[in-house]
Design a protein around this motif. Structure first.
Motif, PDB file in Angstrom:
ATOM      1  N   GLY A 160      43.507  38.210 -25.955  1.00  0.00           N
ATOM      2  CA  GLY A 160      44.042  38.898 -24.790  1.00  0.00           C
ATOM      3  C   GLY A 160      43.419  40.275 -24.631  1.00  0.00           C
ATOM      4  O   GLY A 160      43.060  40.918 -25.608  1.00  0.00           O
ATOM      5  N   ILE A 161      43.285  40.709 -23.395  1.00  0.00           N
ATOM      6  CA  ILE A 161      42.726  42.025 -23.090  1.00  0.00           C
ATOM      7  C   ILE A 161      43.600  42.708 -22.045  1.00  0.00           C
ATOM      8  O   ILE A 161      44.425  42.060 -21.412  1.00  0.00           O
ATOM      9  CB  ILE A 161      41.258  41.920 -22.578  1.00  0.00           C
ATOM     10  CG1 ILE A 161      41.185  40.998 -21.341  1.00  0.00           C
ATOM     11  CG2 ILE A 161      40.335  41.426 -23.682  1.00  0.00           C
ATOM     12  CD1 ILE A 161      39.781  40.853 -20.742  1.00  0.00           C
ATOM     13  N   GLY A 162      43.390  44.009 -21.854  1.00  0.00           N
ATOM     14  CA  GLY A 162      44.113  44.740 -20.828  1.00  0.00           C
ATOM     15  C   GLY A 162      43.373  44.682 -19.497  1.00  0.00           C
ATOM     16  O   GLY A 162      42.265  44.134 -19.413  1.00  0.00           O
ATOM     17  N   SER A 163      43.983  45.287 -18.482  1.00  0.00           N
ATOM     18  CA  SER A 163      43.387  45.205 -17.144  1.00  0.00           C
ATOM     19  C   SER A 163      42.057  45.954 -17.042  1.00  0.00           C
ATOM     20  O   SER A 163      41.177  45.546 -16.287  1.00  0.00           O
ATOM     21  CB  SER A 163      44.370  45.743 -16.103  1.00  0.00           C
ATOM     22  OG  SER A 163      45.538  44.951 -16.095  1.00  0.00           O
ATOM     23  N   THR A 164      41.905  47.066 -17.788  1.00  0.00           N
ATOM     24  CA  THR A 164      40.619  47.782 -17.763  1.00  0.00           C
ATOM     25  C   THR A 164      39.511  46.873 -18.288  1.00  0.00           C
ATOM     26  O   THR A 164      38.422  46.797 -17.724  1.00  0.00           O
ATOM     27  CB  THR A 164      40.693  49.067 -18.613  1.00  0.00           C
ATOM     28  OG1 THR A 164      41.737  49.885 -18.088  1.00  0.00           O
ATOM     29  CG2 THR A 164      39.379  49.834 -18.580  1.00  0.00           C
TER      30      THR A 164
END
Ligand code: SF4
Lengths: 494, 193
Positions: A160-164
């Motif tokens: 999983g990653i963040g929106s940036t």
């Protein structure tokens, strides 16, 4: 030098290796997106006037804030319906409708394939990737969603990653990453009757704790893991993040290849043979070194249930709530849950049972629930919500007669989506109520403000819905009551 | 992003362990399509009572919390959902740094990308900070040290490139885009296999 499965995937995707000053540039094969974590990344891209570098490596779906309520057939749509409604139901929450509309507009503008509201292939992002055959061994897969770890079940490095970072992948198809450490989770022995992959992963989290995997990629190994079906492997990898891990991995094998063969997006024809030959190399070498490891005896496991407000607060279903000395965290969690240390979990009343989510919303999970619910009725006053993980799971469950079993038992059978796993679409648990749930998080308020969540397997959720109290599912299974394999009819109950 | 060299502020202490991102900002506020204004919903379920009025017992509603830029959390913060809304909410409220014994991976990454400094400290330093809410601390990004009002100073880990980006106020995308030629070479080499 012998290397781990993780090392092999990492090496194959390193555009530039890490140095003391800079992280590695890691190439991403598949980028999954959904309506909640993508809008800000699209807005950023637009402000920089950049295109999506590889729209063909990007797949979009809608799952978090979409409604799951089917509408009665032939009911005319109100004229003010915000969009062509799905399953006949308009989205009630305006902001959620706006997210869905923005994803439609963004996908169109950037040339990204979208499984939209009306698409028969739509579903929870981590259910449809495998179902389509888009998730394949050896890939790097990311999504603005922590349960991307699910795809690790195929021997893909998925996190999983963040929106940036979603914006980084849009613009460059790459991420800047420091290399995580490796953690071997060795599981051997035969899972006892009534004990599922969910119980296995809950006991692993109970052992290593909710931050025990922080900084690591977990590789699940051993004969228990090899004997699991793909759907069970996904359940295990899904909750790796609940132990704090960056990702979970399982080496691909014949079970993986059988699952993928013939899936619409899997390699076809002569490409298939070549792919399988390559995938067979994706295993940790015999002498490969892991940074750390743990050994689990699967034959000793029991159905598990959480009693607190994180997935590490978990006991075997027949056990009572532990009594640690002077642990204010524990006390606070029990206060929220309305429990006391020393209480038995069996027999605790429940108000809601939720069967679904990317942890346990696939066909085998529904078959497991049906094997318990068949010919039985749920207890008066209990709301049993069963939400398939995708529209395909829904169709298959209906074709196998599972939906009829659920409805006769008194359950509420829905369209697919995340639903009560996080309650963004309005499917919530009321304050103070107890929900026995096959989802993955029992955080305070996760299923609704003040909601109290007990995480369990589909067997346990179904058995508890029937009795209206926390119930050991082994009391309700046939002697051969283990999780049915893909395509097998539901088990006969007593 | 503005360059960030140091944070000098009094602390707010929320001693709960394992504060997950669902607590930092509950899911029902994620239907937004922007990053702005999330500070109002920071810790919403702890900060407001059922009828929406501020809970007077919660630290962020007390006068001593006003203007504090450093949040000291109990052991292990940021586990759970990958929502970047969590650091957006903390920053929008006015926090510039978060201190704990462990900080979950995705939350840490998300924080760094938005200029919220994740500071991981050893247990004794953490215990001291928890026991002294309102302590005036200094977090120096050049030296990567945290200094307590007692004069005690401890080093904290900060990934070299993230530190470079924070200090110079540059975002990582610029660096990634400067490697496009390498990315193209990689794509061509792979397609040829
Ligand atoms: S089902 Fe739950 S955990 Fe899975 S993607 Fe949806 S919200 Fe996240």
């Amino acid at each position: 030098m012998p290397s781990t499965l993780f090392d092999k995937i990492w090496a194959a995707h390193q555009v530039l290796p890490e140095t003391a000053d800079t992280p590695a540039v890691l190439y991403i094969d598949l980028h999954l997106i959904h309506e909640v974590t993508s809008p800000q990344a699209f807005a950023w891209l637009k402000s920089l006037k950049l295109p999506v570098r590889c729209p063909e490596r990007t797949l979009a779906t809608m799952d978090h804030s979409t409604p799951t309520t089917p509408m009665a057939r032939n009911t005319p749509m109100p004229p003010t319906t915000p969009m062509a409604a799905f399953g006949g139901v308009p989205i009630k929450i305006d902001a959620a409708a706006l997210q869905v509309r923005q994803l439609e507009a963004n996908a169109k503008e950037f040339g990204i394939e979208l499984f939209g509201m009306q698409d028969a292939r739509r579903g929870i992002v981590h259910v449809i990737g495998p179902e389509l055959g888009s998730t394949q061994p050896g890939m790097t897969i990311v999504c603005g969603d922590s349960h991307t770890s699910t795809h690790g079940a195929f021997g893909a490095l998925a996190f999983g990653i963040g929106s940036t970072e979603v914006g980084h992948v849009f613009a460059t198809q790459c991420l800047l990453q420091r290399k995580p450490k490796t953690f071997a989770v060795n599981v051997n022995g035969i899972l006892p009757r009534g004990v599922t992959a969910k119980d296995l992963i809950l006991s692993i989290i109970g052992k290593i704790g909710v931050s025990g995997g922080t900084g690591y990629v977990l590789e699940y190994r051993g004969n228990t893991i090899s004997s699991l079906s793909m759907e069970e492997r996904m359940t295990v990898c899904n909750m790796s993040i609940e132990a704090g891990a960056r990702a979970g991995l399982i080496a691909p094998d014949d079970t993986t290849f059988r699952y993928l063969a013939g899936k619409p997006r899997a390699p076809q024809g002569s490409g298939w043979e070549a792919a399988v030959a390559h995938w067979r190399t994706l295993v940790s070498d015999t002498d490969a070194c892991f940074d750390t490891s743990i050994d689990i005896d699967a034959s000793k496991l029991e159905p598990m249930i959480t009693y607190g407000t994180n997935p590490g607060m978990v006991v075997a279903i027949g056990d009572s709530i532990p009594k640690p000395d002077n642990d204010t965290v524990h006390d606070k969690a029990l206060k929220y849950m309305g429990f006391n240390a020393g209480d038995a979990m069996l027999g605790k009343p429940i108000n809601v049972a939720f069967i679904g989510s990317c942890t346990n919303g696939r066909l085998e999970d529904l078959q497991a629930a049906a094997s318990v619910l068949k010919g039985r009725k749920i207890a008066a006053g209990v709301h049993l919500l069963i939400v398939p993980g995708s529209q395909q799971v829904k169709r298959e469950a209906e074709a196998l007669g599972l939906a009829d079993i659920f409805k006769s038992a008194g359950a509420d059978w829905r369209e697919s989506g995340c639903s009560m796993c996080l309650g963004m679409n309005g499917d919530t648990v009321a304050s103070g109520q107890y929900a026995i749930s096959t989802s993955n998080r029992n955080f305070e308020g996760r299923q609704g403000v003040g909601a109290r969540t007990l995480l369990v397997s589909p067997f346990t959720a179904a058995a508890s819905a029937i009795r209206g109290v926390v119930t050991d599912p082994r009391e309700m299974l046939t002697p051969r009551g283990t999780l049915p394999g893909p395509g097998t009819p539901p088990l006969e109950p007593f | 992003m503005e360059p960030l060299l140091r944070v000098r502020s009094t602390t707010v202490v929320i001693a709960s362990s394992n504060i997950d991102t669902d607590q930092i900002i509950p899911a029902r506020f994620l239907t937004t399509t922007t990053k702005v204004g999330l500070g109002k919903q920071l810790f919403a379920d702890w900060r407001y009572t059922a009828n929406g009025t501020p809970n007077p017992d919660f630290i962020l509603n007390k006068p001593e919390a006003i203007g504090c830029e450093v949040l000291v959390a109990g052991r292990n913060i940021g586990c759970g959902s990958s929502r970047e809304h969590a650091p957006w909410a903390l920053l929008d409220y006015g926090f510039k740094a978060v201190i704990s014994t462990e900080i979950a991976d995705i939350f840490k990454n998300n924080s760094l990308k938005n200029g919220l400094v994740p500071v991981v400290v050893d247990a004794p330093t953490h215990e001291w900070l928890i026991a002294h809410p309102g302590a005036k601390v200094e977090i120096d990004l050049h030296t990567t040290r945290l200094t307590l009002p007692t004069g005690v100073s401890v080093a904290f880990p900060l990934e070299a490139f993230a530190r470079h980006c924070l200090i110079n106020g540059v975002d990582e995308l610029g660096f990634l885009r400067s490697k496009i030629a390498d990315i193209e070479r990689y794509e061509i080499a792979r397609a040829a296999v």
